[in-house]
Design an enzyme around this catalytic site. Structure first.
Site, PDB file in Angstrom:
ATOM      1  N   GLU A  57       3.673  -0.571   2.624  1.00 45.81           N
ATOM      2  CA  GLU A  57       4.743  -1.497   2.538  1.00 45.81           C
ATOM      3  C   GLU A  57       5.762  -1.017   1.532  1.00 45.81           C
ATOM      4  O   GLU A  57       5.633  -0.259   0.699  1.00 45.81           O
ATOM      5  CB  GLU A  57       4.456  -2.874   1.979  1.00 45.81           C
ATOM      6  N   CYS A  78      11.773  -0.459  -3.509  1.00 44.49           N
ATOM      7  CA  CYS A  78      10.677  -0.314  -4.101  1.00 44.49           C
ATOM      8  C   CYS A  78       9.582   0.533  -3.338  1.00 44.49           C
ATOM      9  O   CYS A  78       9.111   0.190  -2.382  1.00 44.49           O
ATOM     10  CB  CYS A  78       9.935  -1.537  -4.531  1.00 44.49           C
ATOM     11  N   CYS A 123      -4.883   2.801  -3.464  1.00 41.17           N
ATOM     12  CA  CYS A 123      -4.983   3.301  -4.875  1.00 41.17           C
ATOM     13  C   CYS A 123      -6.223   3.289  -5.154  1.00 41.17           C
ATOM     14  O   CYS A 123      -7.130   2.625  -5.279  1.00 41.17           O
ATOM     15  CB  CYS A 123      -3.977   2.716  -5.594  1.00 41.17           C
ATOM     16  N   CYS A 164      -6.910  -1.117 -10.606  1.00 40.85           N
ATOM     17  CA  CYS A 164      -6.840  -2.274 -11.721  1.00 40.85           C
ATOM     18  C   CYS A 164      -7.038  -3.524 -11.223  1.00 40.85           C
ATOM     19  O   CYS A 164      -6.845  -3.665  -9.981  1.00 40.85           O
ATOM     20  CB  CYS A 164      -5.347  -2.001 -11.964  1.00 40.85           C
ATOM     21  N   CYS A 170      -4.580  -5.903  -9.211  1.00 42.37           N
ATOM     22  CA  CYS A 170      -3.566  -5.558  -8.463  1.00 42.37           C
ATOM     23  C   CYS A 170      -4.208  -5.365  -6.909  1.00 42.37           C
ATOM     24  O   CYS A 170      -5.245  -4.731  -6.616  1.00 42.37           O
ATOM     25  CB  CYS A 170      -3.409  -4.020  -8.746  1.00 42.37           C
ATOM     26  N   CYS A 172       5.617  -7.823  -6.875  1.00 42.65           N
ATOM     27  CA  CYS A 172       4.833  -6.529  -7.423  1.00 42.65           C
ATOM     28  C   CYS A 172       3.307  -6.943  -7.419  1.00 42.65           C
ATOM     29  O   CYS A 172       2.953  -7.935  -7.571  1.00 42.65           O
ATOM     30  CB  CYS A 172       5.136  -6.790  -9.086  1.00 42.65           C
TER      31      CYS A 172
HETATM   32  N1  SAH Z   1       0.617   2.514 -10.020  1.00 45.40           N
HETATM   33  C1  SAH Z   1       1.823   2.439 -10.487  1.00 45.40           C
HETATM   34  C2  SAH Z   1       3.113   1.985  -9.798  1.00 45.40           C
HETATM   35  C3  SAH Z   1       2.501   0.904  -8.878  1.00 45.40           C
HETATM   36  S1  SAH Z   1       2.370  -0.815  -9.508  1.00 45.40           S
HETATM   37  C4  SAH Z   1       1.577   1.619 -12.027  1.00 45.40           C
HETATM   38  O1  SAH Z   1       0.617   0.983 -12.022  1.00 45.40           O
HETATM   39  O2  SAH Z   1       2.640   1.596 -12.786  1.00 45.40           O
HETATM   40  C5  SAH Z   1       3.768  -1.517  -9.919  1.00 45.40           C
HETATM   41  C6  SAH Z   1       3.875  -2.508 -11.152  1.00 45.40           C
HETATM   42  O3  SAH Z   1       3.411  -3.515 -10.717  1.00 45.40           O
HETATM   43  C7  SAH Z   1       2.687  -1.905 -12.346  1.00 45.40           C
HETATM   44  O4  SAH Z   1       3.248  -2.195 -13.282  1.00 45.40           O
HETATM   45  C8  SAH Z   1       1.614  -2.759 -11.896  1.00 45.40           C
HETATM   46  O5  SAH Z   1       0.732  -3.013 -13.126  1.00 45.40           O
HETATM   47  C9  SAH Z   1       2.325  -4.066 -11.449  1.00 45.40           C
HETATM   48  N2  SAH Z   1       1.063  -5.044 -10.754  1.00 45.40           N
HETATM   49  C10 SAH Z   1       0.050  -4.802 -10.022  1.00 45.40           C
HETATM   50  N3  SAH Z   1      -0.124  -5.943  -9.591  1.00 45.40           N
HETATM   51  C11 SAH Z   1       0.133  -6.818  -9.868  1.00 45.40           C
HETATM   52  C12 SAH Z   1       0.111  -8.426  -9.955  1.00 45.40           C
HETATM   53  N4  SAH Z   1      -0.689  -8.931  -9.141  1.00 45.40           N
HETATM   54  N5  SAH Z   1       1.129  -9.087 -10.379  1.00 45.40           N
HETATM   55  C13 SAH Z   1       2.125  -8.535 -10.974  1.00 45.40           C
HETATM   56  N6  SAH Z   1       2.373  -7.266 -11.384  1.00 45.40           N
HETATM   57  C14 SAH Z   1       1.459  -6.506 -10.877  1.00 45.40           C
HETATM   58 FE1  SF4 Z   2      -3.086   1.754  -8.540  1.00 45.08          FE
HETATM   59 FE2  SF4 Z   2      -2.218  -1.038  -8.563  1.00 45.08          FE
HETATM   60 FE3  SF4 Z   2      -3.182   0.076 -10.676  1.00 45.08          FE
HETATM   61 FE4  SF4 Z   2      -1.000   0.846 -10.041  1.00 45.08          FE
HETATM   62  S1  SF4 Z   2      -1.449  -1.132 -10.685  1.00 45.08           S
HETATM   63  S2  SF4 Z   2      -2.614   2.162 -10.738  1.00 45.08           S
HETATM   64  S3  SF4 Z   2      -1.068   0.549  -7.923  1.00 45.08           S
HETATM   65  S4  SF4 Z   2      -4.311  -0.082  -8.960  1.00 45.08           S
END
Ligand code: SAH
Ligand code: SF4
Length: 394
Positions: free
Chosen positions: A107, A120, A127, A131, A134, A357
Site C-alpha cells: 500500500e 508515504c 516487515c 513491533c 504495527c 500510519c
Molecule cells: N519501519 C519504519 C518505517 C515504517 S513505520 C519505522 O518503523 O520507522 C512508519 C511509522 O509508523 C513508524 O514511526 C511506526 O512506528 C509508526 N506506526 C506503526 N504502527 C503504528 C500505529 N498503529 N499507529 C501509529 N503509528 C504507527
Molecule cells: Fe516494521 Fe512496523 Fe516496526 Fe516499522 S513499525 S519496523 S514497519 S513492524
C-alpha cells in the site's frame, strides 16, 4: 541453414530476462550503457525520459537512434508494478493498492497539505521486525521490494497526478519512507531508489524533502551517512529499554543509547549543521503516555538535535492497544515543550480509508511462513533469533 529457419530457432530459444531500467540510479544506468557498448550520456537521456517525461516505451524516445531503441527493446524493459485500486478519502488523502511480482500487494499513501504533498512509500512486503503496535509487523515478512518497485511507487503517484505534464493537478513534493517495511533492512534497493528521487535529471527532490524512517537497525544506519544524506526519522516510542524491548523488539539487539548515538553520528556527517533528527513517538493509552515517560524522554534526548513528532496510535483489528486520550496527549506535549523541545502532533489523515500510519497491510501472500513464525513465537523464540536465522541482521 535458411535465414527463415535461423530466425525461427532464435525465436524458440528461451529469452534472457530483460533488465528493468526503472530502478537503476544514474550511476547504474551509466554502467549499463557502458557494458552494452554505448556512450555514458545515454543514461541522462533515459533517466529523463522515464522519470521526467513518464515515458516507458523505447520507441517513443525520439532522441535515441532507431538502432539503439531496437537494441534496448531486445535486452531491457521499463516495467512498473500494477495498480490494483486507488481510493480517495474525504480529506483528499489517497491510498493505492499496488501488486508486485509474486502476487502480493503493498500500500502507498498520498497526504495533501496546504503547502506540500507527501507520499508515504513502502520498502518491503510485510516487515520482520514485529513491533507490537504495527499492522505491517503483524503480517510477517514476505520479501524486500526491488529498487524498481520502490521508485515505481513515486512514478505511479506522479503519473496519476499528471505530474509528467505541465498541467499537473497535484504534486508529490515530499517522500517519506514510512509505508510498509523497515527501509534499512533493504539497504541497497532503498538507497538506489532514494538517489533517483534526489537526482536532478529525475524527480529532483531536495534531501530535506526525502525522509527515511527507521526503528533502529544500527549497523545499517551507521553505513547510511556514507552513501546518502536524506532526512532521518527515528521511531522511538519508549523512553527506556525495558518498555522499548516490549514495543520494538529490535531494541533487544540495539538498545536506545546505541540507536540515539548512531542517529547523532548520522546528522553530524551532514555538511549542513542545522539539520535535526525527527523523533517519532506513537502514544498508546496507559502504555507509554504517562508524565513520567515524557520526563524520561526529555532527559534521554537532551544531547540529540531533534524535533519530536507525537503520533496518536492508530487502531487496527486485534491490536490490543487503545489510542491516547486528548488529556494525556496534551500533557505529554506540554512537558516536552516546557523542556524546550519542538513538538508536533501528527494528525490522523485518511481515517475513512485506513490510510494512517501503521494501518498499512496490503495483501501479503506468505501464510506458510507466517504460521511458521507464529509457531516459533509460541515456543518462546525471540523474533530477533528468527531474523538472525534468516540472515537479515548482521
Ligand atoms: N519501519 C519504519 C518505517 C515504517 S513505520 C519505522 O518503523 O520507522 C512508519 C511509522 O509508523 C513508524 O514511526 C511506526 O512506528 C509508526 N506506526 C506503526 N504502527 C503504528 C500505529 N498503529 N499507529 C501509529 N503509528 C504507527
Ligand atoms: Fe516494521 Fe512496523 Fe516496526 Fe516499522 S513499525 S519496523 S514497519 S513492524
Amino acid at each position: 541453414m535458411s535465414q527463415e529457419l535461423a530466425d525461427t530457432m532464435l525465436d524458440d530459444q528461451p529469452q534472457k530476462e530483460k533488465i528493468n531500467l526503472l530502478g537503476l540510479s544514474a550511476s547504474r544506468l551509466s554502467e549499463f550503457f557502458e557494458e552494452i557498448g554505448e556512450k555514458k550520456f545515454r543514461a541522462t537521456q533515459i533517466i529523463k525520459w522515464i522519470h521526467q517525461e513518464g515515458e516507458c516505451d523505447f520507441q517513443k524516445m525520439t532522441n535515441l537512434s532507431k538502432d539503439l531503441r531496437n537494441k534496448l527493446h531486445q535486452i531491457a524493459e521499463i516495467k512498473l508494478p500494477e495498480v490494483v485500486s486507488c481510493q480517495e478519502s474525504v480529506d483528499g488523502t489517497c491510498k493505492w493498492l499496488i501488486r508486485v511480482d509474486g502476487g502480493s500487494c503493498i500500500e502507498m499513501v498520498y497526504i495533501p497539505e496546504r503547502e506540500r504533498g507527501t507520499l508515504c512509500v513502502s520498502s518491503q512486503i510485510g516487515c520482520a521486525l514485529d513491533c507490537s503496535f504495527c499492522a505491517t509487523g503483524k503480517q510477517g515478512f514476505n520479501r524486500d521490494l526491488t529498487s524498481a518497485e520502490i521508485i515505481g511507487q513515486l512514478w505511479i503517484a506522479a503519473d496519476s497526478f499528471d505530474q509528467f505534464s505541465p498541467k499537473a493537478k497535484r504534486r508529490v513534493s515530499n517522500v517519506v519512507m514510512m509505508g510498509m517495511g523497515e527501509p534499512l533492512m533493504n539497504f541497497d534497493n532503498v538507497v538506489d531508489a532514494m538517489s533517483i528521487m534526489l537526482e536532478d535529471n529525475a524527480y529532483g527532490l531536495s534531501k530535506r524533502r526525502v525522509t527515511l524512517s527507521t526503528s533502529g537497525v544500527v549497523p545499517e544506519l551507521d553505513k547510511l551517512g556514507d552513501v546518502s544524506d536524506v532526512s532521518l526519522a527515528i521511531s522511538l516510542h519508549a523512553p527506556n529499554d525495558e518498555l522499548r524491548n516490549e514495543l520494538v523488539p529490535i531494541n533487544r539487539k540495539y538498545p536506545l543509547a546505541t540507536f540515539i548515538q548512531s542517529a547523532k553520528n548520522y546528522i553530524e556527517k551532514m555538511p549542513d549543521n542545522r539539520r535535526k533528527v525527527t523523533v517519532e513517538y506513537t502514544l498508546m493509552d496507559q502504555v507509554n503516555d504517562r508524565s513520567i515517560h515524557a520526563r524520561e524522554l526529555a532527559v534521554l534526548l537532551k544531547d540529540l538535535p531533534c524535533k519530536i513528532n507525537l503520533i496518536p496510535f492508530n487502531p487496527f483489528a486485534g491490536s490490543g492497544y487503545k489510542t491516547v486520550t486528548n488529556t494525556a496527549l496534551n500533557r505529554f506535549r506540554d512537558i516536552l515543550m516546557a523542556e524546550g523541545y519542538t513538538v508536533t502532533v501528527r494528525t490522523t489523515r485518511g481515517d475513512d480509508i485506513a490510510a494512517a500510519c501503521g494501518q498499512l497491510a496490503g495483501e501479503v501472500n506468505d501464510r506458510t511462513k507466517r504460521q511458521e513464525r507464529y509457531k516459533k513465537k509460541l515456543n518462546d523464540i525471540q523474533p530477533l533469533n528468527i531474523m538472525e536465522k534468516r540472515g537479515q541482521i548482521g
